[in-house]
Design a protein around this motif. Structure first.
Motif, short mmCIF file in Angstrom:
data_model
loop_
_atom_site.label_atom_id
_atom_site.label_comp_id
_atom_site.label_asym_id
_atom_site.label_seq_id
_atom_site.Cartn_x
_atom_site.Cartn_y
_atom_site.Cartn_z
N PRO A 4 0.84 -1.20 0.00
CA PRO A 4 0.00 0.00 0.00
C PRO A 4 0.87 1.25 0.00
N SER A 5 0.34 2.33 -0.55
CA SER A 5 1.12 3.55 -0.71
C SER A 5 0.31 4.78 -0.32
N GLU A 6 1.00 5.80 0.15
CA GLU A 6 0.35 7.08 0.38
C GLU A 6 -0.11 7.66 -0.95
N THR A 7 -1.14 8.47 -0.91
CA THR A 7 -1.66 9.10 -2.13
C THR A 7 -0.72 10.21 -2.58
N HIS A 66 -11.02 5.26 1.26
CA HIS A 66 -9.71 5.73 0.80
C HIS A 66 -8.73 5.86 1.97
N ARG A 67 -9.22 6.29 3.12
CA ARG A 67 -8.32 6.53 4.25
C ARG A 67 -7.89 5.26 4.96
N PHE A 68 -8.80 4.30 5.07
CA PHE A 68 -8.53 3.15 5.92
C PHE A 68 -8.49 1.81 5.18
N LEU A 91 -4.92 11.25 16.57
CA LEU A 91 -3.70 11.15 15.77
C LEU A 91 -3.80 10.08 14.69
N ILE A 92 -4.44 8.96 14.99
CA ILE A 92 -4.62 7.94 13.96
C ILE A 92 -5.48 8.47 12.82
N CYS A 93 -6.53 9.19 13.15
CA CYS A 93 -7.35 9.82 12.10
C CYS A 93 -6.51 10.82 11.30
N HIS A 94 -5.70 11.59 11.99
CA HIS A 94 -4.83 12.58 11.34
C HIS A 94 -3.85 11.90 10.39
N TRP A 95 -3.18 10.86 10.85
CA TRP A 95 -2.19 10.19 10.00
C TRP A 95 -2.83 9.51 8.80
N HIS A 96 -4.00 8.95 8.97
CA HIS A 96 -4.66 8.31 7.83
C HIS A 96 -5.17 9.35 6.83
N LEU A 97 -5.56 10.51 7.32
CA LEU A 97 -5.92 11.58 6.38
C LEU A 97 -4.67 12.05 5.64
N GLN A 98 -3.54 12.13 6.32
CA GLN A 98 -2.30 12.46 5.63
C GLN A 98 -1.99 11.43 4.54
N LEU A 99 -2.16 10.16 4.86
CA LEU A 99 -1.89 9.11 3.88
C LEU A 99 -2.76 9.25 2.64
N ALA A 100 -4.00 9.66 2.85
CA ALA A 100 -4.98 9.69 1.76
C ALA A 100 -5.07 11.03 1.05
#
Length: 260
Positions: A4-7, A66-68, A91-100
């Motif tokens: 898996p990759s960051e957007t 998309h986020r999770f 923070l987990i929500c924040h990091w997953h939004l960063q990823l997406a």
């Protein structure tokens, strides 16, 4: 099979769906109960997100996929992690939004960090609008850039990175629990992203870099950081995110369920 990759592409999903911490929590805990082809209808009928319209529920479900869902081991863990505290959840929500979301990642993990390092802790909507124009020139109209600025500021505030709800807002380092830090480090170890495990926008956005990362690592049991001169190396106690979660988080969850 590729990791898996960051957007890496810009998109506009943030305009319709910001950090949404409590809605993310509802999604994690209930998504496994529904089949893919019926999830939106079930979420709407069972009020997963409260009394939201069907179009709004559809939007939330699509964004959370998309986020999770792009990170299957993480999604399985989040579904079972019932005792997560509020700081870790944000923070987990924040990091997953960063990823997406590339724009949110560059804003929180780059622009805000650079300004803070330069001694400029205050942030306003106009400053963000100008930064968006510089980061993605001529991509969006002025009205759209203003909307983006509002959503970026609001989401960063929800994540605990910006203090205040009116301009000027101030950058602050949020509380990063050991569980949250372990989660993001083990997750990053399994995905493709720009940067290194020592230097990346995910840790930078919450102030855990350089001396602070070294300080935390001295008493950090899950993946202590070793330094030899200018070289840094993590010593991984668990082979992957799933094994870490089973040992450190989900084993306790199972015990709680057995005694309930």
């Amino acid at each position: 099979m590729p990791r898996p990759s960051e957007t890496t592409a810009f998109h506009t999903r943030l305009l319709k769906c910001s950090l949404e911490v409590e809605h993310c929590r509802a999604y994690w805990h209930r998504v496994a109960e529904a089949a893919d082809d019926t999830i939106t209808q079930i979420a709407f009928k069972e009020y997963w997100f409260g009394a939201r319209s069907l179009p709004r529920v559809t939007r939330l479900i699509n964004d959370f996929r998309h986020r999770f869902d792009q990170f299957p081991p993480a999604m399985s863990i989040l579904h079972r992690w019932g005792t997560m505290d509020s700081s870790t959840r944000r923070l987990i929500c924040h990091w997953h939004l960063q990823l997406a979301d590339r724009l949110y990642r560059e804003f929180t993990g780059g622009f805000l960090v650079d300004r803070y390092s330069a001694g400029r802790t205050e942030m306003t909507r106009d400053v963000v609008v100008r930064w968006i124009d510089h980061s993605a020139p001529q991509r969006w109209t002025t009205a759209t850039r203003i909307q983006f600025a509002r959503k970026l500021l609001f989401s960063a505030g929800e994540a605990g990175i910006l203090k205040g709800t009116r301009d000027p807002r101030e950058w602050q380092a949020p509380r990063v629990t050991d569980e949250a830090l372990s989660y993001i480090l083990y997750l990053l170890r399994e995905i493709q992203f720009q940067g290194t495990l020592i230097d990346n926008p995910y840790l930078a956005s919450v102030g855990v870099t350089g001396p602070e990362l070294e300080r935390r690592s001295r008493t950090f049991p899950d993946c202590p950081l070793r330094r030899q001169g200018e070289l840094f190396e993590f010593s991984w106690r668990y082979k992957d995110l799933a094994e870490w979660a089973e040992a450190r988080i989900l084993h306790g969850e199972s015990q709680l369920r057995e005694t309930a």
